[in-house]
Design a protein around this motif. Structure first.
Motif, PDB file in Angstrom:
ATOM      1  N   LEU A  52       6.524   5.402  -4.504  1.00 37.91           N
ATOM      2  CA  LEU A  52       7.047   4.864  -3.244  1.00 37.91           C
ATOM      3  C   LEU A  52       8.131   5.762  -2.668  1.00 37.91           C
ATOM      4  CD1 LEU A  52       7.275   0.993  -3.807  1.00 37.91           C
ATOM      5  CD2 LEU A  52       6.041   2.170  -1.983  1.00 37.91           C
ATOM      6  N   MET A  53       9.005   6.248  -3.526  1.00 37.35           N
ATOM      7  CA  MET A  53      10.067   7.137  -3.052  1.00 37.35           C
ATOM      8  C   MET A  53       9.479   8.463  -2.546  1.00 37.35           C
ATOM      9  SD  MET A  53      13.410   6.462  -5.382  1.00 37.35           S
ATOM     10  CE  MET A  53      12.681   6.464  -6.981  1.00 37.35           C
ATOM     11  N   ALA A  54       8.457   8.958  -3.214  1.00 40.79           N
ATOM     12  CA  ALA A  54       7.812  10.194  -2.763  1.00 40.79           C
ATOM     13  C   ALA A  54       7.166   9.988  -1.392  1.00 40.79           C
ATOM     14  CB  ALA A  54       6.775  10.647  -3.785  1.00 40.79           C
ATOM     15  N   VAL A  55       6.517   8.853  -1.201  1.00 38.00           N
ATOM     16  CA  VAL A  55       5.913   8.548   0.103  1.00 38.00           C
ATOM     17  C   VAL A  55       6.998   8.436   1.164  1.00 38.00           C
ATOM     18  CG1 VAL A  55       4.694   6.749   1.405  1.00 38.00           C
ATOM     19  CG2 VAL A  55       3.828   7.478  -0.821  1.00 38.00           C
ATOM     20  N   ALA A  56       8.118   7.809   0.825  1.00 41.14           N
ATOM     21  CA  ALA A  56       9.225   7.674   1.784  1.00 41.14           C
ATOM     22  C   ALA A  56       9.755   9.034   2.203  1.00 41.14           C
ATOM     23  CB  ALA A  56      10.351   6.834   1.168  1.00 41.14           C
ATOM     24  N   VAL A  57       9.954   9.915   1.251  1.00 38.94           N
ATOM     25  CA  VAL A  57      10.458  11.262   1.567  1.00 38.94           C
ATOM     26  C   VAL A  57       9.440  12.026   2.402  1.00 38.94           C
ATOM     27  CG1 VAL A  57      11.081  13.489   0.539  1.00 38.94           C
ATOM     28  CG2 VAL A  57      12.018  11.377  -0.413  1.00 38.94           C
ATOM     29  N   ALA A  58       8.162  11.952   2.033  1.00 41.12           N
ATOM     30  CA  ALA A  58       7.115  12.670   2.768  1.00 41.12           C
ATOM     31  C   ALA A  58       7.019  12.175   4.207  1.00 41.12           C
ATOM     32  CB  ALA A  58       5.773  12.506   2.058  1.00 41.12           C
ATOM     33  N   ARG A  59       7.048  10.861   4.394  1.00 44.26           N
ATOM     34  CA  ARG A  59       6.969  10.310   5.755  1.00 44.26           C
ATOM     35  C   ARG A  59       8.188  10.698   6.585  1.00 44.26           C
ATOM     36  NH1 ARG A  59       4.686   4.131   5.586  1.00 44.26           N
ATOM     37  NH2 ARG A  59       2.560   4.645   5.009  1.00 44.26           N
ATOM     38  N   THR A  60       9.350  10.667   5.962  1.00 43.26           N
ATOM     39  CA  THR A  60      10.570  11.013   6.697  1.00 43.26           C
ATOM     40  C   THR A  60      10.534  12.477   7.133  1.00 43.26           C
ATOM     41  OG1 THR A  60      11.804   9.359   5.467  1.00 43.26           O
ATOM     42  CG2 THR A  60      13.084  11.037   6.593  1.00 43.26           C
ATOM     43  N   PHE A  61      10.161  13.387   6.233  1.00 42.79           N
ATOM     44  CA  PHE A  61      10.069  14.797   6.602  1.00 42.79           C
ATOM     45  C   PHE A  61       9.007  15.038   7.660  1.00 42.79           C
ATOM     46  CE2 PHE A  61      12.273  15.954   2.525  1.00 42.79           C
ATOM     47  CZ  PHE A  61      13.372  16.507   3.147  1.00 42.79           C
ATOM     48  N   THR A  62       7.875  14.344   7.551  1.00 42.76           N
ATOM     49  CA  THR A  62       6.811  14.481   8.553  1.00 42.76           C
ATOM     50  C   THR A  62       7.322  14.039   9.921  1.00 42.76           C
ATOM     51  OG1 THR A  62       5.119  14.091   6.884  1.00 42.76           O
ATOM     52  CG2 THR A  62       4.465  13.794   9.174  1.00 42.76           C
TER      53      THR A  62
ATOM     54  N   ALA B  32      11.648  10.106  14.880  1.00 39.27           N
ATOM     55  CA  ALA B  32      12.385  10.497  13.671  1.00 39.27           C
ATOM     56  C   ALA B  32      13.207   9.330  13.123  1.00 39.27           C
ATOM     57  CB  ALA B  32      13.280  11.689  13.963  1.00 39.27           C
ATOM     58  N   LEU B  33      13.861   8.589  14.008  1.00 42.75           N
ATOM     59  CA  LEU B  33      14.674   7.466  13.548  1.00 42.75           C
ATOM     60  C   LEU B  33      13.810   6.366  12.963  1.00 42.75           C
ATOM     61  CD1 LEU B  33      17.484   6.312  13.227  1.00 42.75           C
ATOM     62  CD2 LEU B  33      17.283   5.338  15.514  1.00 42.75           C
ATOM     63  N   ASP B  34      12.678   6.100  13.593  1.00 43.04           N
ATOM     64  CA  ASP B  34      11.771   5.077  13.069  1.00 43.04           C
ATOM     65  C   ASP B  34      11.235   5.462  11.690  1.00 43.04           C
ATOM     66  OD1 ASP B  34      12.058   3.369  15.212  1.00 43.04           O
ATOM     67  OD2 ASP B  34      10.361   4.231  16.311  1.00 43.04           O
ATOM     68  N   THR B  35      10.854   6.708  11.525  1.00 47.55           N
ATOM     69  CA  THR B  35      10.347   7.129  10.217  1.00 47.55           C
ATOM     70  C   THR B  35      11.452   7.107   9.169  1.00 47.55           C
ATOM     71  OG1 THR B  35      10.653   9.468  10.760  1.00 47.55           O
ATOM     72  CG2 THR B  35       8.459   8.534  11.101  1.00 47.55           C
ATOM     73  N   MET B  36      12.683   7.404   9.598  1.00 53.52           N
ATOM     74  CA  MET B  36      13.795   7.326   8.646  1.00 53.52           C
ATOM     75  C   MET B  36      14.036   5.875   8.224  1.00 53.52           C
ATOM     76  SD  MET B  36      17.748   8.515   8.952  1.00 53.52           S
ATOM     77  CE  MET B  36      17.435  10.248   8.919  1.00 53.52           C
TER      78      MET B  36
ATOM     79  N   VAL C  40      12.345   3.019   0.215  1.00 48.65           N
ATOM     80  CA  VAL C  40      13.267   3.302  -0.899  1.00 48.65           C
ATOM     81  C   VAL C  40      13.870   2.004  -1.437  1.00 48.65           C
ATOM     82  CG1 VAL C  40      15.465   4.391  -1.502  1.00 48.65           C
ATOM     83  CG2 VAL C  40      13.752   5.680  -0.232  1.00 48.65           C
ATOM     84  N   ILE C  41      14.197   1.077  -0.544  1.00 46.64           N
ATOM     85  CA  ILE C  41      14.739  -0.215  -0.984  1.00 46.64           C
ATOM     86  C   ILE C  41      13.721  -0.948  -1.846  1.00 46.64           C
ATOM     87  CG2 ILE C  41      15.392  -2.523  -0.172  1.00 46.64           C
ATOM     88  CD1 ILE C  41      16.692  -1.060   2.257  1.00 46.64           C
ATOM     89  N   ILE C  42      12.472  -0.954  -1.406  1.00 50.12           N
ATOM     90  CA  ILE C  42      11.422  -1.597  -2.198  1.00 50.12           C
ATOM     91  C   ILE C  42      11.249  -0.863  -3.526  1.00 50.12           C
ATOM     92  CG2 ILE C  42       8.944  -2.095  -2.272  1.00 50.12           C
ATOM     93  CD1 ILE C  42       9.138  -2.449   0.806  1.00 50.12           C
ATOM     94  N   ALA C  43      11.311   0.466  -3.503  1.00 46.36           N
ATOM     95  CA  ALA C  43      11.176   1.253  -4.730  1.00 46.36           C
ATOM     96  C   ALA C  43      12.290   0.936  -5.713  1.00 46.36           C
ATOM     97  CB  ALA C  43      11.155   2.742  -4.404  1.00 46.36           C
ATOM     98  N   VAL C  44      13.509   0.793  -5.206  1.00 48.79           N
ATOM     99  CA  VAL C  44      14.634   0.462  -6.087  1.00 48.79           C
ATOM    100  C   VAL C  44      14.440  -0.918  -6.703  1.00 48.79           C
ATOM    101  CG1 VAL C  44      17.106  -0.064  -6.106  1.00 48.79           C
ATOM    102  CG2 VAL C  44      16.278   2.001  -4.979  1.00 48.79           C
ATOM    103  N   ALA C  45      13.976  -1.874  -5.894  1.00 50.92           N
ATOM    104  CA  ALA C  45      13.734  -3.224  -6.419  1.00 50.92           C
ATOM    105  C   ALA C  45      12.637  -3.202  -7.481  1.00 50.92           C
ATOM    106  CB  ALA C  45      13.356  -4.172  -5.288  1.00 50.92           C
TER     107      ALA C  45
END
Length: 170
Positions: A23-33, A41-45, A52-57
């Motif tokens: 999940l964190m990898a997908v979050a980083v990939a989407r944000t960079f994309t 950019a703000l929406d993807t962030m 990331v919040i879901i990944a932490v949970a």
């Protein structure tokens, strides 16, 4: 706890931790994309923060299961143990709900202020869960006060009077 149970809970915790990493990898990939393309950019962030919040949970739940079921190797015989475990688990859920609702409120306020109802209801659910946890703590306080923490298993309870008599006689 049996070896099979320990292996099963270890596998479940491992799968949850792997899912959190993915999940964190997908979050980083989407944000960079989103940043590279320049589209939303703000929406993807904000979407990345939500992931990331879901990944932490998810990682916290995996860690909780591993600690409680594999490392501790206890069966929650005392009310204080059950109370502590439930408090840990509910705290994870409440924090995740609160953070996710904040992200959704930010997105809704920015895009469509009329769509703020769902995030606000999610925040109310988080608050209700927190109040429920507080009530649980308050109501279960009596049960944990009645049964002291130093009481051993019921099998040991039968031996305590014998030990006291032997100690008094000796």
């Amino acid at each position: 706890m049996t070896l099979f149970s320990r292996l099963l809970y270890s596998a479940i915790a491992g799968v949850l931790l792997l899912a959190a990493v993915l999940l964190m990898a997908v979050a980083v990939a989407r944000t960079f994309t989103g940043f590279w393309t320049g589209e939303g950019a703000l929406d993807t962030m904000l979407d990345g923060i939500g992931l990331v919040i879901i990944a932490v949970a998810v990682a916290d739940v995996g860690k909780f299961l591993f600690e409680e079921e594999v490392i501790s190797d206890r069966e929650l015989r005392r009310p204080a143990e059950a109370r502590g475990s439930l408090t840990k688990f509910m705290t994870i859920i409440i924090v995740a709900l609160s953070l996710e609702s904040l992200v959704l409120i930010t997105k809704a306020a920015r895009d469509k202020p009329a769509d703020i109802l769902f995030p606000a209801l999610l925040m109310l659910v988080a608050v209700a869960a927190l109040v429920g946890l507080g009530l649980f703590q308050k109501l279960s306080q009596h049960a944990t006060a009645v049964i002291p923490d130093d009481v051993e298993d019921s099998e040991d309870e039968d031996e305590k009077p014998r030990r006291r008599r032997a100690k008094a006689a000796g």
